[in-house]
Design a protein around this motif. Structure first.
Motif, PDB file in Angstrom:
ATOM      1  N   ASN A 116       0.822  -1.199   0.000  1.00  0.00           N
ATOM      2  CA  ASN A 116       0.000   0.000   0.000  1.00  0.00           C
ATOM      3  C   ASN A 116       0.865   1.261   0.000  1.00  0.00           C
ATOM      4  O   ASN A 116       0.470   2.293   0.506  1.00  0.00           O
ATOM      5  CB  ASN A 116      -0.919  -0.031   1.227  1.00  0.00           C
ATOM      6  CG  ASN A 116      -2.062   0.945   1.116  1.00  0.00           C
ATOM      7  OD1 ASN A 116      -2.273   1.542   0.088  1.00  0.00           O
ATOM      8  ND2 ASN A 116      -2.787   1.115   2.195  1.00  0.00           N
ATOM      9  N   LYS A 125      -7.660   1.917  -4.391  1.00  0.00           N
ATOM     10  CA  LYS A 125      -8.957   2.033  -3.709  1.00  0.00           C
ATOM     11  C   LYS A 125      -9.813   3.170  -4.276  1.00  0.00           C
ATOM     12  O   LYS A 125     -11.009   3.221  -4.050  1.00  0.00           O
ATOM     13  CB  LYS A 125      -8.757   2.206  -2.210  1.00  0.00           C
ATOM     14  CG  LYS A 125      -8.000   3.440  -1.809  1.00  0.00           C
ATOM     15  CD  LYS A 125      -7.778   3.475  -0.294  1.00  0.00           C
ATOM     16  CE  LYS A 125      -6.698   4.438   0.092  1.00  0.00           C
ATOM     17  NZ  LYS A 125      -5.388   3.848   0.175  1.00  0.00           N
ATOM     18  N   THR A 150     -15.041  -4.457  -6.905  1.00  0.00           N
ATOM     19  CA  THR A 150     -14.084  -4.255  -5.811  1.00  0.00           C
ATOM     20  C   THR A 150     -14.701  -4.782  -4.527  1.00  0.00           C
ATOM     21  O   THR A 150     -15.929  -4.758  -4.354  1.00  0.00           O
ATOM     22  CB  THR A 150     -13.723  -2.766  -5.633  1.00  0.00           C
ATOM     23  OG1 THR A 150     -14.894  -2.025  -5.344  1.00  0.00           O
ATOM     24  CG2 THR A 150     -13.044  -2.211  -6.868  1.00  0.00           C
ATOM     25  N   VAL A 152     -13.569  -5.782  -0.066  1.00  0.00           N
ATOM     26  CA  VAL A 152     -12.599  -5.808   1.020  1.00  0.00           C
ATOM     27  C   VAL A 152     -12.685  -7.198   1.651  1.00  0.00           C
ATOM     28  O   VAL A 152     -13.760  -7.645   2.050  1.00  0.00           O
ATOM     29  CB  VAL A 152     -12.884  -4.711   2.061  1.00  0.00           C
ATOM     30  CG1 VAL A 152     -11.931  -4.829   3.235  1.00  0.00           C
ATOM     31  CG2 VAL A 152     -12.777  -3.331   1.423  1.00  0.00           C
ATOM     32  N   THR A 174      -5.514  -2.570   3.357  1.00  0.00           N
ATOM     33  CA  THR A 174      -6.205  -1.320   3.618  1.00  0.00           C
ATOM     34  C   THR A 174      -5.316  -0.484   4.539  1.00  0.00           C
ATOM     35  O   THR A 174      -4.347  -0.985   5.102  1.00  0.00           O
ATOM     36  CB  THR A 174      -7.561  -1.574   4.306  1.00  0.00           C
ATOM     37  OG1 THR A 174      -7.336  -2.319   5.505  1.00  0.00           O
ATOM     38  CG2 THR A 174      -8.516  -2.323   3.398  1.00  0.00           C
ATOM     39  N   TYR A 181      -7.808  -4.740   0.397  1.00  0.00           N
ATOM     40  CA  TYR A 181      -8.601  -4.104  -0.636  1.00  0.00           C
ATOM     41  C   TYR A 181      -8.346  -4.873  -1.930  1.00  0.00           C
ATOM     42  O   TYR A 181      -7.202  -5.047  -2.344  1.00  0.00           O
ATOM     43  CB  TYR A 181      -8.219  -2.634  -0.792  1.00  0.00           C
ATOM     44  CG  TYR A 181      -9.156  -1.911  -1.706  1.00  0.00           C
ATOM     45  CD1 TYR A 181     -10.407  -1.513  -1.255  1.00  0.00           C
ATOM     46  CD2 TYR A 181      -8.821  -1.681  -3.027  1.00  0.00           C
ATOM     47  CE1 TYR A 181     -11.295  -0.885  -2.102  1.00  0.00           C
ATOM     48  CE2 TYR A 181      -9.702  -1.052  -3.875  1.00  0.00           C
ATOM     49  CZ  TYR A 181     -10.937  -0.661  -3.414  1.00  0.00           C
ATOM     50  OH  TYR A 181     -11.822  -0.058  -4.260  1.00  0.00           O
TER      51      TYR A 181
END
Length: 189
Positions: A116, A125, A150, A152, A174, A181
């Motif tokens: 990330n 995201k 998409t 989670v 995330t 994600y």
């Protein structure tokens, strides 16, 4: 007497609070440093990719740069993102670039994991359904995808990450790292 013990407790709590703030600041700065190092490494790898000559008879030549093997690169034109993709996922390798977690581009079941970091998958995201994603091999064969869905997922949902009828899946942690994600893509060409 009570006031002395209360002030000792208050002083101890203030010291503990200060220590925790210092630890949080250290972790924040450390994460910024790791992200910065990852950005520099991606630039280095992308610069080297441009100068590599490969056997064009092979649809998926593997290129080694600085001891790591790469199979191609991902592009998301709408956010001007280009990332090399490692042949396979590893904890150490993810600090440098995304890697194939499971499946294959050729079999239309590829799952790619990435950190990330700001130059890695952090912007995923914000992408909408219909956004184009392109995977290009080093022999300049491009596979075009479109974001279809998409979601989670929890870290324990490993099977769910890899199953389904998706041609390409990209995932990252995330913010805070408690979940994953996940972007599911259909191949368009």
């Amino acid at each position: 007497m009570v006031k002395k013990s209360q002030s000792k407790i208050g002083l101890a709590l203030m010291m503990i609070g200060t220590l925790l703030v210092c630890i949080a600041l250290f972790l924040f700065l450390y994460n910024l440093y790791i992200g910065y190092q990852a950005d520099k490494t991606i630039d280095h790898v992308l610069d080297n990719i441009e100068n590599i000559e490969v056997d064009n008879d092979d649809d998926f030549p593997i290129v080694e740069i600085d001891g790591y093997e790469y199979i191609g690169y991902l592009s998301v034109p709408s956010i001007d993102l280009t990332l090399p993709v490692m042949v396979e996922y590893s904890d150490e390798g993810l600090n440098i670039a995304p890697g194939i977690y499971s499946g294959s581009i050729l079999e239309d079941n590829c799952v790619i994991a990435g950190h990330n970091y700001s130059r890695h998958f952090s912007q995923l995201k914000y992408l909408d359904e219909g956004t184009e994603i392109i995977f290009t091999s080093f022999s300049d064969i491009s596979y075009h995808y479109e974001i279809a869905y998409t979601e989670v997922l929890q870290p324990s949902q490993i099977e769910e990450m890899c199953e389904g009828d998706w041609d390409l899946t990209l995932f990252t942690c995330t913010t805070g790292g408690s979940s994953r994600y996940t972007i599911r893509c259909d191949r368009t060409s």
